[in-house]
Write a protein that holds these residues in place. Structure first.
Motif, PDB file in Angstrom:
ATOM      1  N   ILE A 362      81.382  -7.557  10.661  1.00  0.00           N
ATOM      2  CA  ILE A 362      81.401  -7.659   9.198  1.00  0.00           C
ATOM      3  C   ILE A 362      80.016  -8.007   8.633  1.00  0.00           C
ATOM      4  N   PRO A 363      79.205  -8.861   9.304  1.00  0.00           N
ATOM      5  CA  PRO A 363      77.848  -9.059   8.767  1.00  0.00           C
ATOM      6  C   PRO A 363      77.092  -7.727   8.637  1.00  0.00           C
ATOM      7  N   GLY A 364      77.241  -6.851   9.610  1.00  0.00           N
ATOM      8  CA  GLY A 364      76.588  -5.539   9.546  1.00  0.00           C
ATOM      9  C   GLY A 364      77.161  -4.690   8.419  1.00  0.00           C
ATOM     10  N   ALA A 365      78.470  -4.765   8.216  1.00  0.00           N
ATOM     11  CA  ALA A 365      79.117  -4.007   7.142  1.00  0.00           C
ATOM     12  C   ALA A 365      78.667  -4.521   5.776  1.00  0.00           C
ATOM     13  N   MET A 366      78.501  -5.847   5.660  1.00  0.00           N
ATOM     14  CA  MET A 366      78.028  -6.442   4.405  1.00  0.00           C
ATOM     15  C   MET A 366      76.598  -5.985   4.089  1.00  0.00           C
ATOM     16  N   ALA A 367      75.777  -5.862   5.122  1.00  0.00           N
ATOM     17  CA  ALA A 367      74.399  -5.397   4.919  1.00  0.00           C
ATOM     18  C   ALA A 367      74.423  -3.980   4.347  1.00  0.00           C
ATOM     19  N   ALA A 368      75.316  -3.124   4.851  1.00  0.00           N
ATOM     20  CA  ALA A 368      75.440  -1.760   4.323  1.00  0.00           C
ATOM     21  C   ALA A 368      75.931  -1.798   2.878  1.00  0.00           C
ATOM     22  N   LEU A 369      76.877  -2.676   2.596  1.00  0.00           N
ATOM     23  CA  LEU A 369      77.402  -2.810   1.228  1.00  0.00           C
ATOM     24  C   LEU A 369      76.290  -3.209   0.254  1.00  0.00           C
ATOM     25  N   PHE A 370      75.501  -4.224   0.629  1.00  0.00           N
ATOM     26  CA  PHE A 370      74.474  -4.685  -0.314  1.00  0.00           C
ATOM     27  C   PHE A 370      73.323  -3.697  -0.445  1.00  0.00           C
ATOM     28  N   ASN A 371      73.078  -2.922   0.588  1.00  0.00           N
ATOM     29  CA  ASN A 371      72.084  -1.852   0.443  1.00  0.00           C
ATOM     30  C   ASN A 371      72.577  -0.816  -0.567  1.00  0.00           C
ATOM     31  N   LEU A 372      73.868  -0.532  -0.512  1.00  0.00           N
ATOM     32  CA  LEU A 372      74.466   0.410  -1.467  1.00  0.00           C
ATOM     33  C   LEU A 372      74.397  -0.153  -2.890  1.00  0.00           C
ATOM     34  N   VAL A 373      74.693  -1.447  -3.033  1.00  0.00           N
ATOM     35  CA  VAL A 373      74.648  -2.100  -4.353  1.00  0.00           C
ATOM     36  C   VAL A 373      73.225  -1.991  -4.933  1.00  0.00           C
ATOM     37  N   ARG A 374      72.228  -2.304  -4.107  1.00  0.00           N
ATOM     38  CA  ARG A 374      70.835  -2.275  -4.567  1.00  0.00           C
ATOM     39  C   ARG A 374      70.444  -0.862  -5.007  1.00  0.00           C
ATOM     40  N   GLN A 375      70.787   0.124  -4.200  1.00  0.00           N
ATOM     41  CA  GLN A 375      70.410   1.512  -4.528  1.00  0.00           C
ATOM     42  C   GLN A 375      71.190   2.023  -5.752  1.00  0.00           C
ATOM     43  N   SER A 376      72.450   1.641  -5.858  1.00  0.00           N
ATOM     44  CA  SER A 376      73.253   2.062  -7.016  1.00  0.00           C
ATOM     45  C   SER A 376      72.663   1.494  -8.295  1.00  0.00           C
ATOM     46  N   ASN A 377      72.305   0.192  -8.248  1.00  0.00           N
ATOM     47  CA  ASN A 377      71.742  -0.438  -9.436  1.00  0.00           C
ATOM     48  C   ASN A 377      70.481   0.285  -9.894  1.00  0.00           C
ATOM     49  N   SER A 378      69.624   0.636  -8.937  1.00  0.00           N
ATOM     50  CA  SER A 378      68.389   1.282  -9.379  1.00  0.00           C
ATOM     51  C   SER A 378      68.658   2.697  -9.880  1.00  0.00           C
ATOM     52  N   ALA A 379      69.641   3.384  -9.295  1.00  0.00           N
ATOM     53  CA  ALA A 379      69.982   4.732  -9.778  1.00  0.00           C
ATOM     54  C   ALA A 379      70.587   4.670 -11.184  1.00  0.00           C
ATOM     55  N   VAL A 380      71.424   3.654 -11.423  1.00  0.00           N
ATOM     56  CA  VAL A 380      72.016   3.494 -12.761  1.00  0.00           C
ATOM     57  C   VAL A 380      70.919   3.173 -13.777  1.00  0.00           C
ATOM     58  N   ASN A 381      70.021   2.243 -13.400  1.00  0.00           N
ATOM     59  CA  ASN A 381      68.972   1.827 -14.334  1.00  0.00           C
ATOM     60  C   ASN A 381      68.018   2.951 -14.676  1.00  0.00           C
ATOM     61  N   SER A 382      67.730   3.813 -13.688  1.00  0.00           N
ATOM     62  CA  SER A 382      66.786   4.897 -13.958  1.00  0.00           C
ATOM     63  C   SER A 382      67.478   6.090 -14.612  1.00  0.00           C
ATOM     64  N   GLY A 383      68.817   6.060 -14.635  1.00  0.00           N
ATOM     65  CA  GLY A 383      69.547   7.178 -15.228  1.00  0.00           C
ATOM     66  C   GLY A 383      69.576   8.427 -14.353  1.00  0.00           C
ATOM     67  N   GLU A 384      69.071   8.291 -13.097  1.00  0.00           N
ATOM     68  CA  GLU A 384      69.029   9.462 -12.207  1.00  0.00           C
ATOM     69  C   GLU A 384      70.332   9.587 -11.422  1.00  0.00           C
TER      70      GLU A 384
END
Ligand code: ZN
Length: 466
Positions: A362-384
Motif C-alpha cells: 500500500i505505501p507503493g500504491a499511495m505513491a502512485a496515487l499522489f503522483n497522479l494527484v500532483r499531475q492532475s492538479n497541474s493539468a487542471v491548472n494549465s487547462g491542458e
C-alpha cells in the motif's frame, strides 16, 4: 498477485484453488469488550486483501468468526449478572458499527461459536477416531501433539522441546511451553451456567477448535487463505492446522498471511501507559473513521505500525489534498463521459496495480496515487486537459479506491461526526425548536470555531467539516 506465505516464509504467486473464487478465513473478535485499534489493524489488512482480490477480478468468500464463548466472555457475563448471549450481543453490535465507520467491507459469513457446538463435537469425534484425542482425569479432552508428526510446521517449533505428557489448558501460551492442548474443557464452577453436553461429559469447546470447525463448515476441508495477527500464528493457527489436518488428512490451507503488531506512540498499547484506544475513543477525540483508516492502511502489513496523533494530523492533510484534486476534476469534467486517460496517467495506473499485487504494498500504491494527484492538479491548472480526460481520471481514482476505501467522490455529510460535535448539533436543534435564536446562533459560532460548517435546510441542519 504475489503474497507472502507465512507457512513457507516466502512470496508466492496465488491462484484460487477452483480457478474463480478465493475462499478466505479471517480470525475475528472475542466479543467481551470494544475492539481496540490494534485489533482493527488486522481487520483492515484483511479488508485490503479482500479488496485486492476483487480488484483483480476474482470472487471471494470470506468468513470471520465471532468468539462468543471463552474465559473472558464468561467472566464478563457473570460479573454483569446477565446471560452470555445478552453480554456478547452488545459487543457484537458495536463491532459491526465500528467496521462500518472504518469502511471495512462485510464478510460473507460471521458465524458465532455458540451456534456451532455440534460441528465442534463432530470434529473432536473424528480426532478420537484417528487416535489424536484423549480424555483426561479433569473431564477435559486434549489433542495429543506428539502423535501428529507435522505439528509445529507453521510456527517452526522445535519438536525436541516437547515434554511428554505436558498439557496446557489455557487458550494462549508460549512456544517454549507447548504441549497437548484442550479441545473440550470439562465444566468447572468458573463457567457458571455456560455448559453443553458432549459424549465426553458436560463442558465447552476450546477456542482453537471453533475456528477449525467453522472454517471447514463454510469453506470446505481445504481452502485458499487464512489470515490473522502475528500473535495468532502460535498457538492458535498451529492448533487449527493440527485439528483440521488431523481429522481430514488433507491440507487445510494453501496460503497463511499474518500482519505485524501495532504500537501507539512507539510503545506496546496498554491501559497502564495511557495509550490504549478503542475506535470510539479516537472518534470522541475528533478523528474520523476515514482518517483512522488512512493511518491503519498506510504502512506495509508485515511491518510494525507506529500509530501516533501526528500520523492522524498528516492523514487529515493528505486526505484534504486528495479531496481538492477530486473536487477540481469533478468541476472540470462537468459530468462528461469518461474518454481515454491522458498518457501520463498510465504509468500511475500500472504502478498502483503492480504495488498492490506485490504482497499488498500500500505505501507503493499511495505513491502512485499522489503522483497522479500532483499531475492532475497541474493539468487542471494549465487547462491542458479535455473534459473527457478529466472524467477518465476520476474513473481511475474510483478504481484505486476499490482497494483503498478512503477517497470521497460525493462528500458524506453526516458520517463520522464526533460525539462532542453531535452534542452541539443536538443542543442547537433544541434551541431552534424552542425558537431561542440567540442560543442557536451562539451554538453555530461554536461549531464554526471547531472547524464545522452549518447550513439550515427544511430537513434540518446540514453539518460538515469546513
Ligand atoms: Zn481463529
Amino acid at each position: 498477485m504475489n503474497f507472502y506465505n507465512s507457512m513457507n516464509r516466502s512470496k508466492e504467486r496465488v491462484e484460487p484453488i477452483d480457478g474463480r473464487c478465493f475462499r478466505l478465513y479471517t480470525c475475528g473478535p472475542t466479543v467481551y469488550n470494544f475492539a481496540h485499534i490494534g485489533n482493527f489493524r488486522a481487520y483492515i489488512f484483511e479488508d485490503i486483501l479482500r479488496r485486492v482480490i476483487k480488484f483483480n477480478g476474482y470472487e471471494i468468500i470470506q468468513v470471520m468468526n465471532l468468539t462468543d464463548v471463552d474465559d473472558k466472555t464468561i467472566k464478563g457475563a457473570i460479573a454483569k449478572g446477565v446471560s452470555l448471549k445478552e453480554f456478547t450481543a452488545e459487543f457484537i453490535e458495536a463491532f459491526f458499527a465500528d467496521l462500518k465507520k472504518l469502511n471495512i467491507e462485510s464478510a460473507e459469513f460471521y458465524p458465532a461459536a455458540t451456534d456451532h457446538i455440534p460441528e465442534m463435537i463432530d470434529l473432536i469425534q473424528k480426532l478420537f477416531d484417528n487416535g489424536l484425542a484423549y480424555k483426561s482425569e479433569d473431564g477435559s479432552v486434549y489433542f495429543s501433539v506428539g502423535k501428529l508428526s507435522t505439528y509445529g510446521k507453521l510456527a517452526h517449533l522445535d519438536r525436541d522441546k516437547l515434554r511428554a505428557g505436558a498439557r496446557v489448558s489455557q487458550d494462549e501460551y508460549e512456544k517454549e511451553s507447548y504441549g497437548d492442548f484442550a479441545l473440550w474443557k470439562g465444566w468447572d464452577a468458573n463457567d457458571g451456567d455456560v455448559v453443553w453436553d458432549s459424549p465426553w461429559g458436560r463442558g465447552r469447546p476450546g477456542w482453537h477448535l471453533e475456528c477449525s470447525a467453522m472454517a471447514m463448515k463454510y469453506l470446505g476441508e481445504s481452502f485458499d487463505m487464512h489470515t490473522g495477527g502475528i500473535d495468532n500464528m502460535f498457538p492458535h493457527h498451529e492448533n487449527e492446522i493440527a485439528q483440521a489436518e488431523g481429522a481430514t488428512g488433507k491440507p487445510f490451507v494453501k496460503t497463511w498471511m499474518h500482519c505485524a503488531h501495532l504500537q501507539v506512540n512507539g510503545e506496546k498499547m496498554s491501559k497502564s501507559l495511557g495509550n490504549f484506544f478503542t475506535l470510539r475513543d479516537l472518534i470522541d477525540k475528533g478523528w474520523s473513521g476515514r482518517e483512522i483508516r488512512y493511518v491503519l492502511i498506510s504502512g506495509h502489513y508485515r511491518q510494525p505500525l507506529n500509530f501516533t496523533f501526528a500520523a492522524l494530523d498528516a492523514a487529515r492533510v493528505s486526505l484534504a489534498r486528495i479531496d481538492e484534486c477530486v473536487d477540481a476534476l469533478t468541476n472540470y469534467a462537468q459530468g462528461a463521459d469518461a474518454g481515454v486517460m491522458p498518457t501520463w496517467a498510465t504509468a500511475d495506473a500500472d504502478n498502483f496495480k503492480a504495488a498492490v499485487n506485490d504482497d499488498l504494498n500500500i505505501p507503493g500504491a499511495m505513491a502512485a496515487l499522489f503522483n497522479l494527484v500532483r499531475q492532475s492538479n497541474s493539468a487542471v491548472n494549465s487547462g491542458e486537459l479535455e473534459v473527457a480526460e478529466a472524467a477518465a481520471l476520476l474513473e481511475l481514482l474510483k478504481n484505486f479506491d476499490q482497494v483503498l476505501g478512503v477517497i470521497w467522490f460525493e462528500r458524506r455529510l453526516t458520517e463520522d461526526i464526533p460525539a462532542e460535535i453531535q452534542r452541539l448539533i443536538d443542543a442547537r436543534a433544541t434551541a431552534r425548536a424552542e425558537k431561542n435564536w440567540s442560543e442557536s446562533d451562539r451554538l453555530r459560532d461554536e461549531l464554526i470555531a471547531l472547524g464545522w460548517s452549518v447550513r439550515d435546510s427544511k430537513d434540518g441542519q446540514k453539518v460538515k467539516r469546513a
